[in-house]
Design an enzyme around this catalytic site. Sequence first.
Site, PDB file in Angstrom:
ATOM      1  N   ASP A   1      -6.499   0.970   0.845  1.00 54.63           N
ATOM      2  CA  ASP A   1      -6.588   1.293   2.270  1.00 54.63           C
ATOM      3  C   ASP A   1      -7.963   0.897   2.789  1.00 54.63           C
ATOM      4  OD1 ASP A   1      -8.327   3.201   1.317  1.00 54.63           O
ATOM      5  OD2 ASP A   1      -7.417   4.879   2.405  1.00 54.63           O
TER       6      ASP A   1
ATOM      7  N   LYS B   1       0.832  -1.205   0.000  1.00 60.08           N
ATOM      8  CA  LYS B   1       0.000   0.000   0.000  1.00 60.08           C
ATOM      9  C   LYS B   1       0.867   1.256   0.000  1.00 60.08           C
ATOM     10  CE  LYS B   1      -1.775   2.030   3.555  1.00 60.08           C
ATOM     11  NZ  LYS B   1      -2.499   2.387   4.794  1.00 60.08           N
TER      12      LYS B   1
END
Length: 349
Positions: A235, A217
């Site tokens: 997320d 991420k």
Amino acid sequence: MTDSTPVKPTAKKAAKKATATTKKTTATARKVTATTKKATTSKAAPAKAAPSKTAAKKTAAVKKTAVKKTAVKKTAVKKAVAAEPGARKTPAAEPSTALVRRARRINRELADVYPYAHPELDFENPFQLVVATVLSAQTTDLRVNQTTPALFAKYPTPEDLAAANPEEVEEILRPTGFFRAKTKSVIGLSKALAEEFGGEVPGRLEDLVRLPGVGRKTAFVVLGNAFGRPGITVDTHFQRLVRRWEWTDETEPDKIEAAVGALFPKSEWTMLSHHVIFHGRRICHARKPACGACPIAPLCPAYGEGETDPEKARKLLKYEKGGYPGQRLNPPQAYLDAGGVPAPPLGAG
């Protein structure tokens, strides 16, 4: 003259009496035998008589009615559960072509609503972005943006932060939470940058994920926003929304990334991430989505999970959509032009 001896009447009577006694004894014996058989039969377990056709039909009808009642009860329970707030409907199978079209239309609509979508972490270079993204775990971008000015003023380069006193860094990072673990990560990644990459943030995924505290991420945030290389940022907001929109039912970030990435051209991945995350923070909240104020409501399979009344829904809007300050102290000009307000610095009233 013949001499004959006559039978005495007494002898005849005796013979008759004996015959009658014999018959009586025989009858008594028969009664005893019958009684014995009856007693024996009553002691034995009686076999169930086969039910008549009428009785069998009645029994079958009763059983059938009971099954129907049970089925009705189960159906009622299922409907009651489905009617509960937040209950998810089982999605009907959607052809892959239709899913791609719907997903891309949602992204186009979001692009019209958020033409100023951007990463909501303040940064001036790749080093600041990678550090800020690591610090954003388990806290808000706003809190990170209020904390990093002091950090970067004191430690502007990877070499500076690599040589920092951990206790001093911890004190600066305390407002972000988990400050000890985060201090270890940012000092560790700074050392790795200084020793392995000449003090420069690498522009490859396989190199970025080798840095302490950097996962996929974080790596995609850096690649997409500091190097212009497409990536999907999965997320918590992204995960929630793509599942509500039924783009995928996957729960693991890497599988979500692959499933959603297959729906869009690679060139759109970075801005897609910004659009979805912006929408999740402003309108499609986790607990109280503002369905009545949502611009993509007609395209959303989860419409109705949140407040549908337009007036009540508008009161749930956040950041510039609700007239409140954003998360960046130094947001892009396009955001300011759209009515966005800069976030206040740390400690400001």
